[in-house]
Design a protein around this motif. Structure first.
Motif, PDB file in Angstrom:
ATOM      1  N   UNK A 154       0.956  -1.105  -0.083  1.00  0.00           N
ATOM      2  CA  UNK A 154      -0.032  -0.077  -0.031  1.00  0.00           C
ATOM      3  C   UNK A 154       0.714   1.308   0.111  1.00  0.00           C
ATOM      4  N   UNK A 155       2.221   1.157   0.061  1.00  0.00           N
ATOM      5  CA  UNK A 155       2.968   2.421   0.121  1.00  0.00           C
ATOM      6  C   UNK A 155       4.171   2.528  -0.874  1.00  0.00           C
ATOM      7  N   UNK A 156       4.787   1.217  -1.122  1.00  0.00           N
ATOM      8  CA  UNK A 156       5.826   0.983  -2.060  1.00  0.00           C
ATOM      9  C   UNK A 156       7.006   0.605  -1.782  1.00  0.00           C
ATOM     10  N   UNK A 157       7.993   0.733  -2.295  1.00  0.00           N
ATOM     11  CA  UNK A 157       9.284   0.037  -2.118  1.00  0.00           C
ATOM     12  C   UNK A 157      10.351   1.006  -1.703  1.00  0.00           C
ATOM     13  N   UNK A 158      11.238   0.823  -0.586  1.00  0.00           N
ATOM     14  CA  UNK A 158      12.295   1.660  -0.106  1.00  0.00           C
ATOM     15  C   UNK A 158      13.599   0.998  -0.236  1.00  0.00           C
ATOM     16  N   UNK A 159      14.502   1.273  -0.912  1.00  0.00           N
ATOM     17  CA  UNK A 159      15.935   0.754  -0.729  1.00  0.00           C
ATOM     18  C   UNK A 159      16.958   1.508   0.284  1.00  0.00           C
ATOM     19  N   UNK A 160      17.432   0.992   0.697  1.00  0.00           N
ATOM     20  CA  UNK A 160      18.492   1.615   1.511  1.00  0.00           C
ATOM     21  C   UNK A 160      19.770   1.581   0.622  1.00  0.00           C
ATOM     22  N   UNK A 161      20.130   2.782  -0.046  1.00  0.00           N
ATOM     23  CA  UNK A 161      21.414   2.528  -0.723  1.00  0.00           C
ATOM     24  C   UNK A 161      22.625   2.899  -0.300  1.00  0.00           C
ATOM     25  N   UNK A 162      22.539   3.689   0.916  1.00  0.00           N
ATOM     26  CA  UNK A 162      24.049   4.163   1.269  1.00  0.00           C
ATOM     27  C   UNK A 162      23.837   4.622   2.916  1.00  0.00           C
ATOM     28  N   UNK A 163      24.888   4.075   3.934  1.00  0.00           N
ATOM     29  CA  UNK A 163      24.713   4.692   5.005  1.00  0.00           C
ATOM     30  C   UNK A 163      25.534   6.038   4.976  1.00  0.00           C
ATOM     31  N   UNK A 164      25.002   7.210   5.455  1.00  0.00           N
ATOM     32  CA  UNK A 164      25.892   8.341   5.342  1.00  0.00           C
ATOM     33  C   UNK A 164      26.584   8.744   6.488  1.00  0.00           C
ATOM     34  N   UNK A 165      26.458   7.805   7.674  1.00  0.00           N
ATOM     35  CA  UNK A 165      27.043   8.365   8.934  1.00  0.00           C
ATOM     36  C   UNK A 165      25.917   8.915  10.066  1.00  0.00           C
ATOM     37  N   UNK A 166      26.629   9.186  11.072  1.00  0.00           N
ATOM     38  CA  UNK A 166      25.687   9.834  11.904  1.00  0.00           C
ATOM     39  C   UNK A 166      26.065  11.248  12.180  1.00  0.00           C
ATOM     40  N   UNK A 167      24.879  11.899  12.451  1.00  0.00           N
ATOM     41  CA  UNK A 167      24.734  13.444  12.698  1.00  0.00           C
ATOM     42  C   UNK A 167      25.535  13.782  14.168  1.00  0.00           C
ATOM     43  N   UNK A 168      25.647  15.141  14.197  1.00  0.00           N
ATOM     44  CA  UNK A 168      26.289  15.621  15.397  1.00  0.00           C
ATOM     45  C   UNK A 168      25.511  15.223  16.636  1.00  0.00           C
ATOM     46  N   UNK A 169      24.150  15.142  16.358  1.00  0.00           N
ATOM     47  CA  UNK A 169      22.992  14.676  17.523  1.00  0.00           C
ATOM     48  C   UNK A 169      23.155  13.004  17.753  1.00  0.00           C
ATOM     49  N   UNK A 170      23.629  12.499  17.090  1.00  0.00           N
ATOM     50  CA  UNK A 170      23.477  10.931  17.023  1.00  0.00           C
ATOM     51  C   UNK A 170      22.657  10.430  16.293  1.00  0.00           C
ATOM     52  N   UNK A 171      21.930  10.917  15.411  1.00  0.00           N
ATOM     53  CA  UNK A 171      20.983  10.162  14.491  1.00  0.00           C
ATOM     54  C   UNK A 171      21.614   9.758  13.466  1.00  0.00           C
ATOM     55  N   UNK A 172      20.986   9.012  12.472  1.00  0.00           N
ATOM     56  CA  UNK A 172      21.704   8.176  11.374  1.00  0.00           C
ATOM     57  C   UNK A 172      21.295   9.004  10.126  1.00  0.00           C
ATOM     58  N   UNK A 173      22.025   9.269   8.902  1.00  0.00           N
ATOM     59  CA  UNK A 173      21.751   9.814   7.943  1.00  0.00           C
ATOM     60  C   UNK A 173      21.662   8.792   6.799  1.00  0.00           C
ATOM     61  N   UNK A 174      20.788   8.530   6.136  1.00  0.00           N
ATOM     62  CA  UNK A 174      20.711   7.547   4.948  1.00  0.00           C
ATOM     63  C   UNK A 174      20.618   8.135   3.723  1.00  0.00           C
ATOM     64  N   UNK A 175      20.641   7.385   2.644  1.00  0.00           N
ATOM     65  CA  UNK A 175      20.397   7.533   1.265  1.00  0.00           C
ATOM     66  C   UNK A 175      19.566   6.732   0.907  1.00  0.00           C
TER      67      UNK A 175
END
Length: 220
Positions: free
Chosen positions: A194-215
């Motif tokens: 019902x929503x679609x498809x999501x592919x995790x292409x790349x892990x871009x590392x952590x932000x200064x606040x400890x969150x995770x940045x993804x492509x």
């Protein structure tokens, strides 16, 4: 949310500020119960924060009130969002996404004016600068790699809504039904009915606040 519904019940066209996904879910429920029409506008495909317009059934259509702006800023997306919240009134900040050498910001006309008056290097985006496709590769910032965190952010829905789909067995990775607590990794393809498809292409590392940045690449 009830105050917006009450105004629209009297035959008015009512516009909300930008709402988070859980607020959108609540407004959908209330509008349906009252027999009101409801449209959401986020300015960008799969926008998480959206403006709602409530209107009675006799109104044929409503217009999109959002503005997409190109904004130049030296810093990351979290630092920019902090700056914007210090300038914009509550409810004027829509989605904020990294673009080539700049950021794309969704706001309302008075928000764009406020930023220009505050000295930001900002202008309204040209039509060709605004993504139109619902098949997109973009970067997202998530609090963790849990399936419910990544899926809700990627598809622009509330975490509670996405978690309901997970519990119903509608979310899979590599054909396997997952739980909300499972974590995604680089290269995973998440299929949500019902929503679609999501592919995790790349892990871009952590932000200064400890969150995770993804492509991620999302197809809806």
């Amino acid at each position: 949310m009830q105050s917006y519904v009450s105004k629209a019940r009297g035959g008015r066209v009512v516009q909300t500020p930008f709402l988070e996904p859980d607020q959108q879910d609540e407004l959908r429920r209330l509008a349906k119960a009252e027999g009101l029409q409801l449209e959401f506008f986020g300015g960008l495909p799969m926008a998480e924060r959206q403006v709602a317009v409530l209107f009675p059934p006799e109104v044929p259509r409503v217009s999109d009130p959002t503005k997409v702006a190109v904004l130049r800023f030296e810093g990351d997306v979290e630092a920019l969002e902090d700056r914007l919240r210090g300038v914009l009134e509550p409810g004027l900040l829509g989605n904020l996404e990294e673009a080539q050498e700049a950021f794309l910001l969704v706001t309302l006309p008075r928000g764009l004016k406020a930023l220009q008056e505050a000295g930001f290097a900002v202008r309204e985006a040209a039509p060709e600068e605004v993504p139109k496709s619902r098949e997109r590769t973009r970067s997202v910032v998530v609090p963790s790699l849990r399936v419910d965190a990544v899926g809700s952010k990627g598809f622009g829905v509330s975490r509670n809504y996405f978690a309901q789909g997970v519990r119903a067995g509608k979310v899979r990775i590599a054909g396997r039904t997952v739980s909300a607590k499972d974590e995604v990794k680089e290269g995973d393809t998440l299929v949500a009915e019902g929503l679609g498809v999501l592919r995790v292409k790349k892990m871009l590392g952590q932000t200064k606040r400890g969150n995770v940045k993804l492509e991620v690449e999302v197809q809806r």
